[in-house]
Design a protein around this motif. Structure first.
Motif, short mmCIF file in Angstrom:
data_model
loop_
_atom_site.label_atom_id
_atom_site.label_comp_id
_atom_site.label_asym_id
_atom_site.label_seq_id
_atom_site.Cartn_x
_atom_site.Cartn_y
_atom_site.Cartn_z
N GLU A 38 0.80 -1.23 0.00
CA GLU A 38 0.00 0.00 0.00
C GLU A 38 0.83 1.27 0.00
N ARG A 39 2.07 1.19 0.46
CA ARG A 39 2.94 2.37 0.53
C ARG A 39 4.32 1.97 -0.02
N SER A 40 4.46 2.02 -1.31
CA SER A 40 5.66 1.49 -1.97
C SER A 40 6.95 2.23 -1.62
N THR A 41 6.86 3.45 -1.11
CA THR A 41 8.08 4.18 -0.77
C THR A 41 8.61 3.83 0.62
N VAL A 42 7.77 3.19 1.45
CA VAL A 42 8.17 2.82 2.80
C VAL A 42 9.24 1.74 2.72
N ALA A 43 10.36 1.95 3.42
CA ALA A 43 11.45 0.98 3.34
C ALA A 43 12.38 1.10 4.55
N LEU A 44 13.05 0.02 4.84
CA LEU A 44 14.08 -0.02 5.87
C LEU A 44 15.16 -0.94 5.34
N ARG A 45 16.42 -0.47 5.33
CA ARG A 45 17.51 -1.31 4.83
C ARG A 45 18.83 -0.97 5.50
N PHE A 46 19.65 -2.01 5.59
CA PHE A 46 20.99 -1.91 6.17
C PHE A 46 21.97 -2.25 5.06
N LEU A 47 22.94 -1.34 4.83
CA LEU A 47 23.88 -1.51 3.73
C LEU A 47 25.32 -1.46 4.23
N CYS A 48 26.19 -2.14 3.52
CA CYS A 48 27.62 -2.06 3.83
C CYS A 48 28.41 -2.32 2.57
N GLY A 49 29.39 -1.45 2.31
CA GLY A 49 30.28 -1.65 1.19
C GLY A 49 30.34 -0.43 0.29
N GLY A 50 31.25 -0.51 -0.68
CA GLY A 50 31.38 0.53 -1.69
C GLY A 50 31.50 1.93 -1.12
N LEU A 51 30.95 2.89 -1.85
CA LEU A 51 30.99 4.29 -1.44
C LEU A 51 30.10 4.57 -0.24
N THR A 52 29.10 3.73 0.00
CA THR A 52 28.14 4.00 1.07
C THR A 52 28.72 3.79 2.45
N GLY A 53 29.65 2.85 2.60
CA GLY A 53 30.15 2.50 3.93
C GLY A 53 29.10 1.69 4.66
N VAL A 54 28.94 1.94 5.95
CA VAL A 54 27.96 1.25 6.78
C VAL A 54 26.80 2.22 7.01
N VAL A 55 25.61 1.86 6.52
CA VAL A 55 24.48 2.79 6.54
C VAL A 55 23.19 2.05 6.84
N LEU A 56 22.34 2.66 7.66
CA LEU A 56 20.97 2.21 7.86
C LEU A 56 20.09 3.29 7.26
N GLN A 57 19.25 2.91 6.29
CA GLN A 57 18.36 3.87 5.65
C GLN A 57 16.91 3.51 5.94
N PHE A 58 16.08 4.54 6.05
CA PHE A 58 14.65 4.31 6.21
C PHE A 58 13.86 5.37 5.47
N ASN A 59 12.69 4.98 5.01
CA ASN A 59 11.75 5.90 4.39
C ASN A 59 10.39 5.57 4.98
N LEU A 60 9.76 6.54 5.59
CA LEU A 60 8.49 6.33 6.27
C LEU A 60 7.28 6.70 5.41
N GLY A 61 7.54 7.00 4.14
CA GLY A 61 6.45 7.30 3.23
C GLY A 61 6.00 8.74 3.22
N ASP A 62 6.62 9.58 4.06
CA ASP A 62 6.29 11.00 4.05
C ASP A 62 7.20 11.67 3.02
N THR A 63 6.96 12.92 2.74
CA THR A 63 7.83 13.63 1.80
C THR A 63 8.29 14.93 2.42
N ASP A 64 9.38 15.43 1.89
CA ASP A 64 9.91 16.72 2.33
C ASP A 64 9.47 17.83 1.39
N LEU A 65 8.53 17.52 0.53
CA LEU A 65 8.08 18.51 -0.44
C LEU A 65 7.16 19.53 0.23
#
Length: 158
Positions: A38-65
């Motif tokens: 129902e909310r395709s932009t909502v996401a939570l992910r943990f990344l490691c490697g490359g240019l990103t390094g160690v990162v936890l990203q989240f998107n709660l479906g709101d916008t900054d617009l």
């Protein structure tokens, strides 16, 4: 910023592990939630490697617009709360590069690894930033996050 090239393993429970590539072609290991229907932009992910390094990203479906404009100012630290059954963890996050999606925020380094470790030991997490909030189930997260940690080329405290 990151293109997914290879799905390395699907993990039951809505979380999966994948290997992506950054713009320089370096491997980035990702543990991520499956998209919410129902909310395709909502996401939570943990990344490691490359240019990103160690990162936890989240998107709660709101916008900054606001008034149709997305801020191009340097991102500022914003308060965010991770609520687990076992307790709460308050920290700060900054808006991620727009290439990672509008309203995506990130936490970097050992703080990101620490939160990912908490996610491995809980059934769900509610993430709140400002008035936006979303509860993410963590079924399958321990295995997916474990895959990222095993493959991670960076040393960090968690």
């Amino acid at each position: 910023m990151i293109r997914t090239l290879i799905f390395a393993a699907a993990i039951a429970g809505g979380w999966h592990f994948e290997t992506a590539r950054d713009p320089l072609g370096q491997a980035v290991y990702v543990a991520a939630t499956a998209p919410d229907a129902e909310r395709s932009t909502v996401a939570l992910r943990f990344l490691c490697g490359g240019l990103t390094g160690v990162v936890l990203q989240f998107n709660l479906g709101d916008t900054d617009l606001q008034d149709g404009q997305f801020s191009t100012d340097e991102p500022v630290s914003e308060s965010v709360r991770f609520e687990f059954v076992e307790g709460n963890y308050d920290t700060t996050a900054k808006r991620a590069p727009i290439t990672d999606g509008l309203a995506t925020y990130e936490i970097k380094g050992s703080d990101a690894a620490f939160i990912a470790g908490l996610m491995q030991d809980s059934a769900s997490v509610s993430v709140t930033r400002g008035s936006a909030s979303f509860v993410f189930p963590l079924d399958g997260a321990p295995a997916a996050i474990g895959e990222v940690k095993s493959a991670c080329p960076f040393k960090y405290e968690s």
